[in-house]
Design a protein around this motif. Structure first.
Motif, PDB file in Angstrom:
ATOM      1  N   ASN A   7      21.888   3.335   5.085  1.00  0.00           N
ATOM      2  CA  ASN A   7      23.256   2.904   4.842  1.00  0.00           C
ATOM      3  C   ASN A   7      23.372   2.224   3.485  1.00  0.00           C
ATOM      4  O   ASN A   7      23.920   1.141   3.369  1.00  0.00           O
ATOM      5  N   TYR A   8      22.819   2.883   2.440  1.00  0.00           N
ATOM      6  CA  TYR A   8      22.857   2.259   1.125  1.00  0.00           C
ATOM      7  C   TYR A   8      23.699   3.024   0.115  1.00  0.00           C
ATOM      8  O   TYR A   8      23.724   2.685  -1.052  1.00  0.00           O
ATOM      9  N   LEU A   9      24.431   4.081   0.568  1.00  0.00           N
ATOM     10  CA  LEU A   9      25.236   4.857  -0.357  1.00  0.00           C
ATOM     11  C   LEU A   9      26.372   4.023  -0.935  1.00  0.00           C
ATOM     12  O   LEU A   9      26.602   4.025  -2.152  1.00  0.00           O
ATOM     13  N   GLY A  10      27.083   3.276  -0.072  1.00  0.00           N
ATOM     14  CA  GLY A  10      28.190   2.446  -0.542  1.00  0.00           C
ATOM     15  C   GLY A  10      27.774   1.426  -1.579  1.00  0.00           C
ATOM     16  O   GLY A  10      28.354   1.359  -2.671  1.00  0.00           O
ATOM     17  N   PRO A  11      26.741   0.617  -1.287  1.00  0.00           N
ATOM     18  CA  PRO A  11      26.275  -0.333  -2.292  1.00  0.00           C
ATOM     19  C   PRO A  11      25.825   0.323  -3.594  1.00  0.00           C
ATOM     20  O   PRO A  11      26.055  -0.224  -4.668  1.00  0.00           O
ATOM     21  N   LEU A  12      25.210   1.499  -3.500  1.00  0.00           N
ATOM     22  CA  LEU A  12      24.773   2.182  -4.720  1.00  0.00           C
ATOM     23  C   LEU A  12      25.958   2.619  -5.583  1.00  0.00           C
ATOM     24  O   LEU A  12      25.869   2.631  -6.809  1.00  0.00           O
ATOM     25  N   VAL A  13      27.075   2.980  -4.943  1.00  0.00           N
ATOM     26  CA  VAL A  13      28.283   3.335  -5.700  1.00  0.00           C
ATOM     27  C   VAL A  13      28.765   2.117  -6.487  1.00  0.00           C
ATOM     28  O   VAL A  13      29.121   2.222  -7.671  1.00  0.00           O
ATOM     29  N   ILE A  14      28.760   0.959  -5.842  1.00  0.00           N
ATOM     30  CA  ILE A  14      29.180  -0.276  -6.514  1.00  0.00           C
ATOM     31  C   ILE A  14      28.235  -0.596  -7.672  1.00  0.00           C
ATOM     32  O   ILE A  14      28.675  -0.950  -8.773  1.00  0.00           O
ATOM     33  N   ILE A  15      26.922  -0.444  -7.435  1.00  0.00           N
ATOM     34  CA  ILE A  15      25.947  -0.689  -8.498  1.00  0.00           C
ATOM     35  C   ILE A  15      26.160   0.299  -9.639  1.00  0.00           C
ATOM     36  O   ILE A  15      26.022  -0.041 -10.822  1.00  0.00           O
ATOM     37  N   LEU A 201      28.431  -5.102  -0.630  1.00  0.00           N
ATOM     38  CA  LEU A 201      27.105  -5.459  -1.134  1.00  0.00           C
ATOM     39  C   LEU A 201      26.455  -6.469  -0.203  1.00  0.00           C
ATOM     40  O   LEU A 201      26.919  -7.598  -0.077  1.00  0.00           O
ATOM     41  N   VAL A 202      25.377  -6.062   0.443  1.00  0.00           N
ATOM     42  CA  VAL A 202      24.652  -6.959   1.335  1.00  0.00           C
ATOM     43  C   VAL A 202      23.369  -7.400   0.660  1.00  0.00           C
ATOM     44  O   VAL A 202      22.851  -6.720  -0.221  1.00  0.00           O
ATOM     45  N   GLU A 203      22.859  -8.546   1.070  1.00  0.00           N
ATOM     46  CA  GLU A 203      21.574  -9.002   0.533  1.00  0.00           C
ATOM     47  C   GLU A 203      20.443  -8.195   1.166  1.00  0.00           C
ATOM     48  O   GLU A 203      20.490  -7.858   2.349  1.00  0.00           O
ATOM     49  N   VAL A 204      19.442  -7.865   0.349  1.00  0.00           N
ATOM     50  CA  VAL A 204      18.285  -7.128   0.847  1.00  0.00           C
ATOM     51  C   VAL A 204      17.041  -7.972   0.630  1.00  0.00           C
ATOM     52  O   VAL A 204      17.004  -8.841  -0.234  1.00  0.00           O
ATOM     53  N   SER A 205      16.007  -7.694   1.424  1.00  0.00           N
ATOM     54  CA  SER A 205      14.761  -8.461   1.344  1.00  0.00           C
ATOM     55  C   SER A 205      13.704  -7.663   0.614  1.00  0.00           C
ATOM     56  O   SER A 205      13.449  -6.517   0.955  1.00  0.00           O
ATOM     57  N   GLU A 206      13.087  -8.291  -0.386  1.00  0.00           N
ATOM     58  CA  GLU A 206      12.027  -7.612  -1.130  1.00  0.00           C
ATOM     59  C   GLU A 206      10.825  -7.319  -0.241  1.00  0.00           C
ATOM     60  O   GLU A 206      10.198  -6.279  -0.341  1.00  0.00           O
ATOM     61  N   GLU A 207      10.481  -8.251   0.659  1.00  0.00           N
ATOM     62  CA  GLU A 207       9.269  -8.104   1.434  1.00  0.00           C
ATOM     63  C   GLU A 207       9.353  -6.949   2.422  1.00  0.00           C
ATOM     64  O   GLU A 207       8.361  -6.317   2.745  1.00  0.00           O
ATOM     65  N   GLU A 208      10.575  -6.649   2.914  1.00  0.00           N
ATOM     66  CA  GLU A 208      10.709  -5.629   3.933  1.00  0.00           C
ATOM     67  C   GLU A 208      10.377  -4.247   3.423  1.00  0.00           C
ATOM     68  O   GLU A 208      10.067  -3.350   4.183  1.00  0.00           O
ATOM     69  N   ASP A 209      10.437  -4.050   2.119  1.00  0.00           N
ATOM     70  CA  ASP A 209      10.239  -2.725   1.562  1.00  0.00           C
ATOM     71  C   ASP A 209       8.778  -2.408   1.278  1.00  0.00           C
ATOM     72  O   ASP A 209       8.441  -1.303   0.913  1.00  0.00           O
ATOM     73  N   GLU A 210       7.871  -3.378   1.454  1.00  0.00           N
ATOM     74  CA  GLU A 210       6.478  -3.149   1.102  1.00  0.00           C
ATOM     75  C   GLU A 210       5.744  -2.428   2.218  1.00  0.00           C
ATOM     76  O   GLU A 210       5.968  -2.674   3.403  1.00  0.00           O
ATOM     77  N   PRO A 211       4.817  -1.517   1.888  1.00  0.00           N
ATOM     78  CA  PRO A 211       4.009  -0.863   2.897  1.00  0.00           C
ATOM     79  C   PRO A 211       3.073  -1.845   3.586  1.00  0.00           C
ATOM     80  O   PRO A 211       2.810  -2.933   3.093  1.00  0.00           O
TER      81      PRO A 211
END
Length: 407
Positions: A7-15, A201-211
């Motif tokens: 669900n990141y298409l909307g935020p990417l449009v804003i970016i 635009l929601v806040e995202v966590s850097e740590e959640e994306d790490e393998p």
């Protein structure tokens, strides 16, 4: 808040809109260099203070701006950045009235501060918002918006500032910036308010994306400087922005120095940015399905080396078009560098992003050095020798540097 990858298409449009704004304001510098050089009767070195004032703010303000983003979050940081940029564009109005080159430089520096906040927030946001292996693809899409805006600004602002009958009074020439920069100020303020109020635009966590396993390693390290891929990535990004800005912002003056009429040369910067857009599109198609982002980066930097040599060995319009082709060579280096440099940083992502943003100071220092070389040896063409070692270091980072996990 949990980061939902689906669900990141909307935020990417804003970016994408923000990258468009960044591109419009950033890539008009090539036009301003030629415009101020004529209006204030500047030499090459003095005219490239435009890029120096604009980009040096990235070095001075990157760490403070990372603290701002950490305090405000990505969304509010972006809104604040737009307001600071609006202050910078507004400074152009009294600068034109006073016919003050130093005050114009203050305005450019202020715009740069706002862009520093915006870069610190938006680049990692786009990187983290989706799968890391396709981060270069997402940032390439942002790059299309950025360079597309740059082409528009080069054509529109170039026509306003460099076309028409030249006035003998420098004050009349400088008055040409008043209306476009008043309009830019209004747009920036309006967009800042929209970003502030939007819920997209929601806040995202850097740590959640790490393998798996990365966070355990991160805990054992206490400083970002313990990550060779980041430190070398900062140096590579410094080299990259240096060659990117040289290719885009010197090409108009280079064409004029070769005797090409200013009315024709004013669109040369758009050729460079057009090449970058084509490179971005190709990157979106090829990465990561057909080629890895680091392999494409190595190819791009190698192509930059080859094309620069051709530019040095040819003359006239052919040599100018080689500089424009550097836009294509440069395209995917930026989007590939960010995920490679940020790989494994986890909780250090925001401060690491700030260090990468500091690398943008290559756009301040390298064009100034280019101008100094051109003035000292009397050749705007031979001054392009400067970019060869810069491309060479980027090749090293793509082949070896990004793989280093320990010193």
């Amino acid at each position: 808040m949990t980061n939902n990858k689906n669900n990141y298409l909307g935020p990417l449009v804003i970016i994408g809109v923000l990258f468009f704004v960044m591109g419009f304001i950033t890539w008009v510098n090539g036009t301003l260099i030629t415009f101020f050089k004529k209006a204030f009767s500047l030499d090459n070195t003095s005219s490239y203070l435009v890029t120096f004032a604009f980009f040096i703010s990235y070095t001075i303000m990157a760490i403070p701006c990372s603290m701002v983003v950490k305090k405000t979050g990505f969304k509010n940081g972006m809104s604040l950045a737009l307001m600071v940029m609006a202050v910078g564009t507004l400074i152009f109005i009294p600068a034109a009235e006073m016919a003050s080159y130093p005050l114009f430089l203050v305005g450019l520096f202020t715009i740069g501060i706002g862009l520093t906040v915006l870069q610190t927030a938006s680049n990692p946001y786009a990187t983290i918002l989706g799968p890391r292996e396709s981060a270069a693809q997402r940032i390439s899409i942002m790059g299309i918006a950025n360079k597309g805006a740059g082409i528009i600004s080069q054509i529109v602002i170039g026509k306003l500032l460099l076309a028409g009958v030249e006035s003998a009074d420098p004050k009349d020439e400088l008055d040409k910036v008043v209306v476009p920069y008043l309009i830019l100020t209004g747009i920036l303020v309006a967009l800042a308010l929209v970003i502030r109020m939007t819920k997209g635009l929601v806040e995202v966590s850097e740590e959640e994306d790490e393998p798996a396993g990365v966070n355990q390693v991160t805990v054992q390290k206490t400083s970002v400087f313990q990550y060779p891929n980041l430190v070398l990535g900062v140096a590579a990004l410094f080299c990259y922005v240096g060659v990117e800005v040289i290719a885009a912002d010197t090409i108009i003056s280079y064409g004029v120095s070769l005797g090409i009429p200013e009315s024709e040369a004013r669109v040369f910067g758009a050729y460079t940015l057009g090449g970058m857009m084509f490179g971005y599109v190709l990157g979106i198609v090829l990465i990561p399905k057909y080629v890895s982002q680091q392999a494409y980066m190595i190819f791009s930097a190698t192509l930059g080396l080859v094309v620069t040599v051709i530019a040095l060995l040819t003359t006239g319009f052919t040599s100018v078009m080689c500089i424009a082709v550097l836009g294509f060579a440069n395209a995917v280096i930026w989007p590939a560098l960010w995920p490679l440099a940020l790989s494994g940083l986890g909780k250090f992502t925001k401060i690491a992003s700030a260090l990468l943003v500091m690398g943008i100071s290559g756009g301040a220092i390298m064009p100034l050095i280019y101008g100094g070389i051109a003035d000292s040896i009397g050749s705007t063409q031979k001054a392009y020798l400067l970019v060869l070692p810069l491309y060479a270091f980027i090749v090293y980072f793509g082949l070896v540097g990004h793989k280093k996990k320990n010193w």
